[in-house]
Design a protein around this motif. Structure first.
Motif, PDB file in Angstrom:
ATOM      1  N   GLU A 258      -1.774  -7.286   3.772  1.00 32.69           N
ATOM      2  CA  GLU A 258      -1.666  -8.112   2.572  1.00 32.69           C
ATOM      3  C   GLU A 258      -0.733  -7.479   1.551  1.00 32.69           C
ATOM      4  OE1 GLU A 258      -5.956 -10.350   2.239  1.00 32.69           O
ATOM      5  OE2 GLU A 258      -5.920  -8.194   1.914  1.00 32.69           O
ATOM      6  N   LEU A 259      -0.765  -6.163   1.438  1.00 37.61           N
ATOM      7  CA  LEU A 259       0.124  -5.485   0.500  1.00 37.61           C
ATOM      8  C   LEU A 259       1.583  -5.786   0.800  1.00 37.61           C
ATOM      9  CD1 LEU A 259      -1.598  -1.986   0.242  1.00 37.61           C
ATOM     10  CD2 LEU A 259      -1.388  -3.673  -1.587  1.00 37.61           C
ATOM     11  N   GLU A 260       1.913  -5.894   2.075  1.00 39.00           N
ATOM     12  CA  GLU A 260       3.297  -6.166   2.463  1.00 39.00           C
ATOM     13  C   GLU A 260       3.755  -7.539   2.008  1.00 39.00           C
ATOM     14  OE1 GLU A 260       3.293  -5.594   6.657  1.00 39.00           O
ATOM     15  OE2 GLU A 260       2.862  -3.437   6.530  1.00 39.00           O
ATOM     16  N   TYR A 261       2.811  -8.479   1.881  1.00 36.12           N
ATOM     17  CA  TYR A 261       3.166  -9.835   1.479  1.00 36.12           C
ATOM     18  C   TYR A 261       3.131 -10.048  -0.035  1.00 36.12           C
ATOM     19  CZ  TYR A 261       3.059 -11.539   6.305  1.00 36.12           C
ATOM     20  OH  TYR A 261       3.320 -11.764   7.641  1.00 36.12           O
ATOM     21  N   LEU A 262       2.610  -9.081  -0.776  1.00 37.01           N
ATOM     22  CA  LEU A 262       2.578  -9.232  -2.230  1.00 37.01           C
ATOM     23  C   LEU A 262       3.984  -9.373  -2.799  1.00 37.01           C
ATOM     24  CD1 LEU A 262      -0.132  -6.668  -3.428  1.00 37.01           C
ATOM     25  CD2 LEU A 262      -0.173  -9.138  -3.756  1.00 37.01           C
ATOM     26  N   ARG A 263       4.164 -10.344  -3.642  1.00 36.90           N
ATOM     27  CA  ARG A 263       5.470 -10.585  -4.245  1.00 36.90           C
ATOM     28  C   ARG A 263       5.712  -9.582  -5.371  1.00 36.90           C
ATOM     29  NH1 ARG A 263       5.798 -16.190  -6.917  1.00 36.90           N
ATOM     30  NH2 ARG A 263       5.591 -15.011  -8.852  1.00 36.90           N
ATOM     31  N   PRO A 264       6.860  -8.929  -5.408  1.00 37.29           N
ATOM     32  CA  PRO A 264       7.147  -7.979  -6.498  1.00 37.29           C
ATOM     33  C   PRO A 264       6.958  -8.625  -7.869  1.00 37.29           C
ATOM     34  CG  PRO A 264       8.806  -7.789  -4.781  1.00 37.29           C
ATOM     35  CD  PRO A 264       7.965  -8.989  -4.424  1.00 37.29           C
TER      36      PRO A 264
ATOM     37  N   ALA B 209      -7.550  -5.276 -20.908  1.00 35.70           N
ATOM     38  CA  ALA B 209      -6.662  -4.109 -20.862  1.00 35.70           C
ATOM     39  C   ALA B 209      -7.334  -2.936 -20.158  1.00 35.70           C
ATOM     40  CB  ALA B 209      -6.245  -3.715 -22.275  1.00 35.70           C
ATOM     41  N   ALA B 210      -8.636  -2.782 -20.367  1.00 33.49           N
ATOM     42  CA  ALA B 210      -9.367  -1.672 -19.739  1.00 33.49           C
ATOM     43  C   ALA B 210      -9.439  -1.800 -18.229  1.00 33.49           C
ATOM     44  CB  ALA B 210     -10.778  -1.597 -20.319  1.00 33.49           C
ATOM     45  N   ALA B 211      -9.150  -2.997 -17.719  1.00 29.09           N
ATOM     46  CA  ALA B 211      -9.247  -3.252 -16.278  1.00 29.09           C
ATOM     47  C   ALA B 211      -7.910  -3.141 -15.557  1.00 29.09           C
ATOM     48  CB  ALA B 211      -9.840  -4.642 -16.041  1.00 29.09           C
ATOM     49  N   VAL B 212      -6.839  -2.897 -16.299  1.00 28.31           N
ATOM     50  CA  VAL B 212      -5.515  -2.817 -15.685  1.00 28.31           C
ATOM     51  C   VAL B 212      -5.346  -1.453 -15.014  1.00 28.31           C
ATOM     52  CG1 VAL B 212      -3.029  -2.886 -16.093  1.00 28.31           C
ATOM     53  CG2 VAL B 212      -4.546  -4.433 -17.354  1.00 28.31           C
ATOM     54  N   ASN B 213      -5.140  -1.467 -13.708  1.00 30.12           N
ATOM     55  CA  ASN B 213      -4.977  -0.209 -12.953  1.00 30.12           C
ATOM     56  C   ASN B 213      -3.524   0.159 -12.746  1.00 30.12           C
ATOM     57  OD1 ASN B 213      -7.887  -0.345 -10.699  1.00 30.12           O
ATOM     58  ND2 ASN B 213      -7.709   0.123 -12.867  1.00 30.12           N
ATOM     59  N   THR B 214      -2.670  -0.838 -12.459  1.00 34.17           N
ATOM     60  CA  THR B 214      -1.229  -0.595 -12.338  1.00 34.17           C
ATOM     61  C   THR B 214      -0.490  -1.711 -13.077  1.00 34.17           C
ATOM     62  OG1 THR B 214      -1.005  -1.853 -10.251  1.00 34.17           O
ATOM     63  CG2 THR B 214      -1.491   0.513 -10.082  1.00 34.17           C
ATOM     64  N   HIS B 215       0.624  -1.325 -13.714  1.00 29.80           N
ATOM     65  CA  HIS B 215       1.394  -2.304 -14.478  1.00 29.80           C
ATOM     66  C   HIS B 215       2.799  -1.749 -14.707  1.00 29.80           C
ATOM     67  CE1 HIS B 215       2.090  -5.683 -17.108  1.00 29.80           C
ATOM     68  NE2 HIS B 215       2.354  -4.905 -18.144  1.00 29.80           N
ATOM     69  N   ASN B 216       3.811  -2.546 -14.378  1.00 26.85           N
ATOM     70  CA  ASN B 216       5.212  -2.133 -14.563  1.00 26.85           C
ATOM     71  C   ASN B 216       5.513  -0.790 -13.904  1.00 26.85           C
ATOM     72  OD1 ASN B 216       5.920  -4.441 -16.020  1.00 26.85           O
ATOM     73  ND2 ASN B 216       5.359  -3.520 -17.988  1.00 26.85           N
ATOM     74  N   GLY B 217       4.923  -0.588 -12.732  1.00 25.26           N
ATOM     75  CA  GLY B 217       5.196   0.639 -11.988  1.00 25.26           C
ATOM     76  C   GLY B 217       4.472   1.869 -12.485  1.00 25.26           C
ATOM     77  N   GLU B 218       3.494   1.690 -13.364  1.00 25.88           N
ATOM     78  CA  GLU B 218       2.754   2.822 -13.911  1.00 25.88           C
ATOM     79  C   GLU B 218       1.258   2.652 -13.668  1.00 25.88           C
ATOM     80  OE1 GLU B 218       3.665   2.861 -18.029  1.00 25.88           O
ATOM     81  OE2 GLU B 218       5.736   3.566 -17.766  1.00 25.88           O
ATOM     82  N   ILE B 219       0.562   3.785 -13.572  1.00 25.13           N
ATOM     83  CA  ILE B 219      -0.889   3.767 -13.434  1.00 25.13           C
ATOM     84  C   ILE B 219      -1.523   3.717 -14.825  1.00 25.13           C
ATOM     85  CG2 ILE B 219      -2.888   5.216 -12.852  1.00 25.13           C
ATOM     86  CD1 ILE B 219      -1.491   6.069 -10.361  1.00 25.13           C
ATOM     87  N   ARG B 220      -2.520   2.850 -14.963  1.00 20.99           N
ATOM     88  CA  ARG B 220      -3.288   2.759 -16.203  1.00 20.99           C
ATOM     89  C   ARG B 220      -4.778   2.698 -15.876  1.00 20.99           C
ATOM     90  NH1 ARG B 220      -0.483  -1.774 -20.153  1.00 20.99           N
ATOM     91  NH2 ARG B 220       1.702  -1.097 -19.985  1.00 20.99           N
ATOM     92  N   HIS B 221      -5.583   3.332 -16.654  1.00 23.00           N
ATOM     93  CA  HIS B 221      -7.045   3.222 -16.553  1.00 23.00           C
ATOM     94  C   HIS B 221      -7.532   3.393 -15.122  1.00 23.00           C
ATOM     95  CE1 HIS B 221      -6.817   1.802 -20.656  1.00 23.00           C
ATOM     96  NE2 HIS B 221      -6.003   0.838 -20.280  1.00 23.00           N
ATOM     97  N   LEU B 222      -7.033   4.423 -14.470  1.00 22.64           N
ATOM     98  CA  LEU B 222      -7.428   4.672 -13.080  1.00 22.64           C
ATOM     99  C   LEU B 222      -7.457   6.167 -12.829  1.00 22.64           C
ATOM    100  CD1 LEU B 222      -8.042   3.634 -10.208  1.00 22.64           C
ATOM    101  CD2 LEU B 222      -5.576   3.631  -9.789  1.00 22.64           C
TER     102      LEU B 222
ATOM    103  N   VAL C 296       2.320   1.426  -2.975  1.00 20.67           N
ATOM    104  CA  VAL C 296       2.911   0.096  -2.759  1.00 20.67           C
ATOM    105  C   VAL C 296       2.819  -0.729  -4.036  1.00 20.67           C
ATOM    106  CG1 VAL C 296       2.712  -2.085  -1.501  1.00 20.67           C
ATOM    107  CG2 VAL C 296       2.470   0.078  -0.281  1.00 20.67           C
ATOM    108  N   LEU C 297       1.661  -0.709  -4.675  1.00 13.26           N
ATOM    109  CA  LEU C 297       1.483  -1.455  -5.925  1.00 13.26           C
ATOM    110  C   LEU C 297       2.458  -0.977  -6.998  1.00 13.26           C
ATOM    111  CD1 LEU C 297      -2.431  -1.539  -6.083  1.00 13.26           C
ATOM    112  CD2 LEU C 297      -0.917  -3.414  -5.414  1.00 13.26           C
ATOM    113  N   LEU C 298       2.671   0.330  -7.064  1.00 15.93           N
ATOM    114  CA  LEU C 298       3.586   0.884  -8.058  1.00 15.93           C
ATOM    115  C   LEU C 298       5.032   0.542  -7.731  1.00 15.93           C
ATOM    116  CD1 LEU C 298       1.951   4.413  -8.527  1.00 15.93           C
ATOM    117  CD2 LEU C 298       1.794   2.448 -10.067  1.00 15.93           C
ATOM    118  N   ASN C 299       5.415   0.671  -6.465  1.00 16.62           N
ATOM    119  CA  ASN C 299       6.801   0.413  -6.069  1.00 16.62           C
ATOM    120  C   ASN C 299       7.182  -1.052  -6.251  1.00 16.62           C
ATOM    121  OD1 ASN C 299       7.140   3.097  -5.374  1.00 16.62           O
ATOM    122  ND2 ASN C 299       6.608   2.785  -3.225  1.00 16.62           N
TER     123      ASN C 299
END
Length: 366
Positions: A81-87, A340-353, A107-110
């Motif tokens: 499924e990660l491979e099919y995620l749209r950037p 906001a507290a639930a965001v783990n990755t965003h714009n190629g960065e790790i948050r709240h994880l 993968v999520l970050l890239n």
């Protein structure tokens, strides 16, 4: 916004990210919902149910992933499924990324995926409104799981939880007085067991005692945990630190002192487990024996009561989904601290994880 609801592909996961009722609410708000063929069958929802609610049925996994600005799931995606995620798209669900393999995080970050872990949505009072229904389900199910595992034909001690006149009930220890622990207590008391609860939060113990006066409450020091485990027939692990690995509160040395054929149910296994001897299992082979003790360590306990769990999940998550879709992902993250507290990755960065970094009992999940 284009919203995708894919079929869950993890073994023994029968829940679905949205019910037809949830889809109808989003479609009436002007959004487009794409539901993968058969996504709701495990929970008793047909493709026709979704189509009547306004969704379009798609027949290929890459189509539902490719069309979606926001992908709504239950469990975190598998590698395929990660491979099919749209950037630059967004995925939301019960993601538990703190216990995922690092290559999946990469993968999520890239791809610059925004990942929103619904289990981490946290209100100002510290409560976790979307995690709560699954925690309630897990807690309530511990009683029926333990009752079976204590049966002689399943390798148990041959003990009836309630006992009978002249024969005492089973001794149950619950470590953690949160939502899982409270509902576990409710379940075991309803089945007639004698229950002891341990927690390091005296206020939580006080609330539990006020609700269930027959329960024994204790501070969860290592000494008390060792004492209780030495005589308990069943021990429930219900320890949670949002966004972090569950701490090991029962080391192997304590498990070694438990009575043979006792039962451990580690509800915290989805976040790494709180027993040093725990490792993830599944609904087909849910148990293993370690140090003479039966361990039940299934990460997705609610996955097999899919209809109840899905309805409860959607009830809790819809206010946040409506904000994400109506306001837009960026605006919702910026203006709603709970989201906001639930965001783990965003714009190629790790948050709240906070990732699992090692230690006794560490078992990374797929």
């Amino acid at each position: 916004m284009n919203i995708g609801i894919p079929k869950e592909r993890r073994p023994f996961e029968y829940r679905v990210g949205l019910s037809p009722a949830g889809v109808e609410m989003l479609c009436r708000a002007g959004h487009s919902c794409f539901v993968e063929h058969g996504a709701g069958l495990g929970a008793g929802f047909s493709d026709l149910d979704y189509e009547k609610a306004g969704a379009r049925t798609v027949y290929l996994m890459d189509e539902v992933f490719g069309r979606s600005d926001l992908l709504v799931k239950v469990q975190r995606p598998i590698q395929e499924e990660l491979e099919y995620l749209r950037p630059d798209s967004t995925i939301a669900g019960y993601l538990l990324l703190a216990s995922a393999r690092q290559d999946k995080i990469d993968v999520l970050l890239n791809k610059k995926i925004t990942s929103i872990a619904f289990e981490q949505i946290q209100l100002a009072d510290g409560s976790l409104p979307v995690l709560r229904p699954f925690s309630e389900v897990c807690g309530l199910m511990t009683g029926q799981i333990a009752a079976r595992l204590l049966q002689s034909n399943l390798g148990g001690k041959g003990i009836l939880l309630s006992g009978v006149p002249g024969v005492p009930p089973a001794e149950v220890a619950v470590i953690g007085a949160g939502v899982v622990g409270t509902n576990s207590v409710r379940s075991f008391l309803g089945l007639g067991a004698h229950v002891t609860v341990l927690d390091n939060n005296i206020e939580a113990l006080q609330k539990l005692y006020d609700r269930f006066p027959s329960v024994v409450t204790m501070n969860s020091t290592e000494r008390n945990i060792e004492r209780v485990c030495s005589y308990a027939d069943v021990v429930i692990g219900a320890v949670l630190i949002p966004g972090e690995r569950s701490p090991i509160v029962v080391p192997r040395s304590i498990v070694q002192k438990m009575k043979p054929r006792s039962v451990i149910i580690d509800v915290s296994i989805d976040m790494g487990g709180c027993f040093e001897t725990s490792r993830p299992t599944n609904h087909e082979n849910p148990t293993f024996v370690e140090e003479g003790v039966t361990h039940y360590c299934v990460p997705n306990i609610p996955g097999v009561i899919a209809r109840t769990a899905t309805h409860a999940y959607v009830n809790a998550v819809m206010p946040y989904l409506e904000e994400l879709t109506t306001s837009g992902i960026e605006s919702a993250i910026t203006n709603n601290n709970a989201i906001a507290a639930a965001v783990n990755t965003h714009n190629g960065e790790i948050r709240h994880l906070k990732r699992l970094t090692g230690g006794g009992g560490l078992h990374g999940l797929e």
